[in-house]
Design a protein around this motif. Structure first.
Motif, PDB file in Angstrom:
ATOM      1  N   GLN A 540       0.835  -1.194   0.000  1.00  0.00           N
ATOM      2  CA  GLN A 540       0.000   0.000   0.000  1.00  0.00           C
ATOM      3  C   GLN A 540       0.873   1.247   0.000  1.00  0.00           C
ATOM      4  OE1 GLN A 540      -2.879  -0.093   3.210  1.00  0.00           O
ATOM      5  NE2 GLN A 540      -3.033  -2.317   3.099  1.00  0.00           N
ATOM      6  N   THR A 541       0.352   2.307  -0.657  1.00  0.00           N
ATOM      7  CA  THR A 541       1.013   3.612  -0.641  1.00  0.00           C
ATOM      8  C   THR A 541      -0.040   4.682  -0.373  1.00  0.00           C
ATOM      9  OG1 THR A 541       0.739   3.883  -3.039  1.00  0.00           O
ATOM     10  CG2 THR A 541       2.812   2.904  -2.252  1.00  0.00           C
ATOM     11  N   THR A 542       0.392   5.778   0.233  1.00  0.00           N
ATOM     12  CA  THR A 542      -0.520   6.888   0.522  1.00  0.00           C
ATOM     13  C   THR A 542       0.155   8.203   0.164  1.00  0.00           C
ATOM     14  OG1 THR A 542       0.267   7.102   2.803  1.00  0.00           O
ATOM     15  CG2 THR A 542      -1.620   5.646   2.420  1.00  0.00           C
ATOM     16  N   PHE A 543      -0.677   9.195  -0.119  1.00  0.00           N
ATOM     17  CA  PHE A 543      -0.174  10.539  -0.407  1.00  0.00           C
ATOM     18  C   PHE A 543      -1.271  11.523  -0.034  1.00  0.00           C
ATOM     19  CE2 PHE A 543      -0.197  14.226  -3.217  1.00  0.00           C
ATOM     20  CZ  PHE A 543       1.073  14.738  -3.004  1.00  0.00           C
ATOM     21  N   SER A 544      -0.873  12.673   0.481  1.00  0.00           N
ATOM     22  CA  SER A 544      -1.843  13.726   0.781  1.00  0.00           C
ATOM     23  C   SER A 544      -1.184  15.085   0.615  1.00  0.00           C
ATOM     24  CB  SER A 544      -2.399  13.570   2.198  1.00  0.00           C
ATOM     25  OG  SER A 544      -1.358  13.698   3.152  1.00  0.00           O
ATOM     26  N   SER A 545      -1.997  16.111   0.359  1.00  0.00           N
ATOM     27  CA  SER A 545      -1.450  17.454   0.200  1.00  0.00           C
ATOM     28  C   SER A 545      -2.519  18.477   0.529  1.00  0.00           C
ATOM     29  CB  SER A 545      -0.938  17.676  -1.230  1.00  0.00           C
ATOM     30  OG  SER A 545      -2.011  17.651  -2.155  1.00  0.00           O
ATOM     31  N   LEU A 546      -2.068  19.693   0.796  1.00  0.00           N
ATOM     32  CA  LEU A 546      -2.961  20.805   1.102  1.00  0.00           C
ATOM     33  C   LEU A 546      -2.397  22.065   0.467  1.00  0.00           C
ATOM     34  CD1 LEU A 546      -5.262  22.274   2.675  1.00  0.00           C
ATOM     35  CD2 LEU A 546      -3.644  22.471   4.593  1.00  0.00           C
ATOM     36  N   ASN A 547      -3.244  22.794  -0.258  1.00  0.00           N
ATOM     37  CA  ASN A 547      -2.877  24.083  -0.835  1.00  0.00           C
ATOM     38  C   ASN A 547      -3.899  25.119  -0.416  1.00  0.00           C
ATOM     39  OD1 ASN A 547      -0.605  23.223  -2.227  1.00  0.00           O
ATOM     40  ND2 ASN A 547      -1.776  22.619  -4.035  1.00  0.00           N
ATOM     41  N   GLU A 548      -3.418  26.266   0.013  1.00  0.00           N
ATOM     42  CA  GLU A 548      -4.304  27.361   0.380  1.00  0.00           C
ATOM     43  C   GLU A 548      -3.793  28.654  -0.241  1.00  0.00           C
ATOM     44  OE1 GLU A 548      -6.251  26.635   4.649  1.00  0.00           O
ATOM     45  OE2 GLU A 548      -4.054  26.680   4.725  1.00  0.00           O
TER      46      GLU A 548
END
Length: 982
Positions: A540-548
């Protein structure tokens, strides 16, 4: 057949009216129709209100008509107010037609408000009415293709529900976004407009900087304002429209058929010194292709992966209102089944506009759009289908697709992708609330608050196709976006004698937040669980991001008109953007423009030939900060690194990060300054009208990444450097060629030519070959060797000679050696000009619209022309060199070589073309036939979208609108529709 029924209906109505009139006392009325200055008007429509008969005025303005004594005559003429005059037993009725003031007073939407059309000083085009609904498509912008000079509109690709690419007056930036700002009811929306054309009141395109500067940072690439319909006081209305159409791939890519493919494969294996000796079949063909030759197998892979498609739309709208409240609401369902198998798209749109007048000085309202989109299936790889061998089979004897049609070639069956399960779902809630206070007749304060919420989910399961190859891959991508915009607008307007003044002050705050999550895995235990139980994946692999991002703005604008002749407009906007460097987030964008309505001068007042003439001059500055958030900040690598510490044999892994981006401490706004000179004109009572604009602009402080020396430890950093220039001219012309009571013909012509040039690059560079940027040249170019032909027998004395049948390129510096210095700019990717001609004919109640579109002078790198001398895959049916066919088009095929020298030059081509984009034939039933069923309008129509090519410089069968791409072909659509109003 339709014409036959129309004639029968017309004859029956005429006979009925004849007998009805026989029972009423008739009177012959004569007269002369003139304009306000006493000039006779030719072709004025005169219609009997009761009897339905009509005539037109003669060359000297005279007319004669027999009508009942108690009848009323209706006089109408383009550019003049319609008049109703009671007969009252009169035999002579002379009429003076009054210029239609509403054309001068027509209101157009501008930034943060509206303005009289006569007071507009910038380059603004307004589109409304039938022009918005002529072309049926998933995106209303497709109906504008070719209608607006200076605006280049094209579809991303032919996939069902695909988006639209828009450029206004070409490209300006090398790295930042060049797309225009699109607003719906004053709020940024994006170019993927989900609102059906039936819901749109008007679209205004602001092209020059003096018009777009009120949007400051977001207006550098042009502004498109969409205004949706609102309810009005009076009787409620119900509108229903639907259409259904069938589609097919626009054309087949002209690859080798069975015979051509076999010949090409054999020619690739021939010995050039012993050309006439045929190679053995087993040497020319490998694997399953041997059986394909011997057993006569032929597969048209384009037929395998394509099918008849369809497109449907159903629209139901309600609008109305009373003294205090009004409403406009609608529901639209759009469905498209693509021409490539397993390509489906659906969209549901709900819209609601409400307005409520609380008292004489205060009102509130809301505009809401909710959209839900579905896309299923990945579809087969169309490019792979084009390249697949035509002498292999797609299916086995049981009807199952063969995963690898030729075991000697690694290319997989393009149908294998249809086993991949993909389900994309996205929704958007876009709602604006407003309150408006009008304390005096001259002052209006309005506050708008918009919130924009959207979410998307893309789940996928790619099963293992065969036991010996590949593994199961599954996952889900999730995205959430939220944002708000709050602006407060204070407006003042007043007319004092010959002076007309208006002013606007605006404060605006905008914020956006984007979240993204990806979860993926391989070797899932149970494929039927799809992406709903990813824990059963072996890995399994995961990725997350946030842009404001955030934007704060202050705006002021003043508009002053004297005697309807002279108008002056000033505006200034002060913007602050979060993504720029500290200390440089704010900038000021001013604009000024003037207009002179020359027609109002005394020396032109009595010149009836000129009905309108206005000169416009404007200059403005706008900005661009459209780079990714945090691009100016220092950054560490996204995924952690493992560092080992400890004694050999007893190392311990420690998670760590390293710097990967250097902070940009002084990054400012990219800035565009543009001047525009325009002329609006009308001739012969606006029978001929249009505009001409010429412009030039400079964009400096470009947002670029400057390369750093390796010793710094970083690759590059964002800087403000470089400059570009753009210039061009635009022509818009509308003519009413024939305007009689029973036959009308009007034409719209659009022509725009634009050029772009790089003036400066970073660090004083004159050229950046890696990015294909060259000072003094267009922003997007094709740069390579220049092919001049194919080496022939007898060319051995040429110092650049390689071998007969190979590509000959030009020795630019004449030194007898072909090297990188011989590469040149072959052409620009942007067209020299874009034009269109739209003709609309109306005979009685039958209408016909034909849209001709042209794009000329663009040079492309067409993937369709990709060449493989080995003939491992199929190719376009090209004219290649052999000793018996010494052509200069394409080199010889040679199975022993993976690539030929200068092979890349084969894919370059001029892509000038002329297309018929749309043909629509409609019939509107006469009101006398539908009034008994309480229907106010009933129109049926048939339409052909993208029906055929008039001219193309590409190989016949390639769609020039795809710029030589072979993925997701465009479709040809044939549809039938109904518009109904109650």
């Amino acid at each position: 057949m339709t014409n036959f029924y129309c004639k029968i209906t017309y004859c029956l109505i005429t006979i009925s009216l004849f007998f009805a009139e026989s029972a009423i006392s008739q009177n012959t009325v004569k007269g002369i129709v003139k304009d306000e200055v006493g000039e006779s008007l030719i072709g004025v429509n005169i219609l009997s209100q009761n009897a339905g008969t009509g005539t037109i005025s003669d060359y000297d303005g005279s007319y004669s008509i027999s009508v009942p004594n108690n009848d009323t005559l209706i006089f109408s003429y383009l550019g003049y107010e319609s008049q109703k005059i009671a007969v009252n037993n009169s035999t002579i009725l002379d009429v003076v037609m009054i210029t239609q003031a509403s054309k001068l007073d027509e209101v157009v939407v501008v930034g943060y408000g509206t303005m009289r059309k006569s007071d507009v000083t910038g380059s603004i085009i307004s589109i409304r009415d039938e022009a918005l609904t002529d072309v049926k498509s998933v995106n209303v912008f497709e109906s504008l293709q070719g209608r607006v000079p200076g605006v280049d509109i094209s579809r991303d690709n032919g996939r069902a529900g695909s988006g639209i690419d828009i450029l206004v007056r070409g490209e300006r930036s090398l790295r930042a976004n060049n797309a225009p700002l699109v607003l719906v009811d004053g709020v940024p929306y994006g170019d993927n407009v989900d609102i059906p054309s039936e819901d749109i009141e008007s679209i205004e395109i602001l092209k020059d900087a003096s018009s777009t500067a009120v949007y400051g940072s977001r207006g550098a690439n042009g502004v498109i304002l969409i205004t949706t319909k609102r309810g009005t006081q009076g009787k409620s209305k119900v509108n229903f429209s639907m259409y259904h159409g069938v589609s097919e791939a626009f054309s087949k890519v002209p690859v080798f058929d069975r015979e051509g493919y076999i010949k090409a494969k054999i020619d690739a294996k021939r010995d050039i010194e012993d050309w006439e000796t045929d190679p053995a079949i087993q040497n020319a063909f490998l694997g399953d292709e041997v059986r394909g030759v011997e057993e006569g197998i032929f597969t048209d892979w384009q037929d395998v992966v394509t099918k008849p498609g369809s497109q449907s739309s159903y629209y139901l709208g309600f609008e109305g209102g009373g003294e205090r409240n009004s409403y406009s609401t609608s529901f639209n369902y759009f469905s498209e089944d693509g021409v490539v198998v397993a390509d489906e798209f659906k969209r549901y749109t709900f819209r609601l506009n409400l307005d409520s007048k609380i008292n004489s000085y205060f009102k509130v309202g809301n505009s809401t759009v909710f959209t839900f989109r579905e896309r299923d299936g990945n579809g087969p790889n169309f490019t792979s289908a084009i390249k697949s061998s035509p002498i292999t089979e797609a299916y086995d004897s049981l009807g199952n697709y063969i995963y690898q049609p030729n075991f000697a070639n690694p290319r997989k069956n393009p149908l294998a992708n249809i086993d991949d399960i993909s389900a994309q779902r996205s929704g958007r809630f876009f709602s604006t609330f407003y309150g408006e206070v009008k304390p005096t007749k001259h002052i209006v304060f309005r506050s708008n608050f918009n919130f924009d919420l959207s979410g998307n989910r893309n789940g996928y399961m790619y099963p293992q196709k065969v036991p010996t190859e590949g593994i199961t891959t599954s996952g889900v991508n999730l995205g959430y976006s939220s944002g708000f915009l709050w602006n407060n607008i204070l407006s003042y307007s007043n007319d004092i004698g010959i002076h007309r003044f208006s002013g606007t002050l605006v404060h605006e705050v905008q914020s956006k937040r984007n979240e993204r999550y990806e979860l993926a895995g391989q070797e899932q235990l149970f494929e039927r669980q799809l992406w709903y139980n990813l824990n059963t994946n072996a890995s399994q692999t995961t990725f997350s991001s946030l842009n404001e991002t955030a934007l704060v703005s202050f705006l002021g604008r003043v508009n002053y008109t004297i005697a309807d002749k002279y108008t002056i407009n000033f505006s200034g906007r002060y913007d602050g953007a979060s993504q720029l460097s500290p200390g440089n987030k704010w900038d000021f964008f001013p604009a000024a423009s003037i207009a002179w309505r020359i027609k109002e001068e005394s020396f032109l007042t009595n010149l009836s030939v000129i009905s309108d003439l206005k000169l416009r001059v404007g200059f403005g500055s706008s900005g661009n900060a459209s780079i990714d958030p945090y691009s100016t900040a220092a950054a560490l690598n996204t995924n952690p690194l493992f560092y080992e510490f400890g004694e050999p044999g007893a190392e311990e892994g420690i998670l760590g990060f390293r710097p990967v981006a250097l902070a940009s401490s002084s990054l400012k706004w990219e800035r565009t300054q543009q001047g525009n000179i325009g002329l609006d004109f009308g001739l012969f009572n606006n029978r001929i009208s249009g505009s001409f604009d010429i412009y030039q602009g400079y964009t400096d402080r470009l947002l670029l990444q400057d390369q750093l020396p390796p010793t710094s430890g970083f690759d590059n950093v964002y800087v403000n450097a470089g400059k570009t220039k753009s210039w061009g001219y635009e022509i818009y012309l509308q003519t009413f060629n024939v305007n009689t009571s029973n036959f009308k013909w009007n034409s719209v012509f659009s022509y725009a030519s634009s050029k772009e040039e790089i003036v400066e690059l970073t660090s004083g560079l004159r050229r950046d070959e890696g990015n294909l940027w060259f000072v003094g040249e267009p922003l997007s170019v094709v740069y390579d060797f220049e092919k001049t032909g194919i080496f022939q027998y007898g060319d051995e004395s040429d110092p650049t000679f390689t071998a007969v049948g190979e590509i000959k390129v030009k020795d630019q510096d004449n030194n007898g050696v072909i090297d990188f210095d011989d590469r040149v700019i072959l052409g620009a990717r942007r067209p020299d000009w874009i034009g269109s001609m739209i003709n609309t004919f109306k005979v009685y109640d039958i209408d016909l619209t034909v849209n001709l579109f042209a794009k000329w002078g663009q040079f492309i790198d067409a993937s369709a022309y990709d060449f493989d001398p080995r003939m491992l895959d199929n190719l376009l049916a090209i004219d290649y060199w052999t000793p018996n066919n010494p052509t200069n088009s394409y080199p010889r095929l040679d199975a022993s070589r993976a690539e030929l020298p200068y092979e890349s030059t084969l894919s370059y081509a001029d892509n000038s073309y002329i297309k018929i984009k749309n043909i629509t034939l409609g019939y509107t039933l006469p009101k006398s036939l539908i009034s008994n069923i309480k229907v106010s309008k009933l129109r049926v129509y048939a339409s052909a979208r993208n029906p055929f090519i008039v001219y193309s410089s590409l190989l016949e069968g390639l769609d020039p609108e795809r710029n030589g791409s072979t993925s997701w072909p465009l479709s040809r659509l044939w549809l039938f529709g109904v518009d109904l109003s109650f």
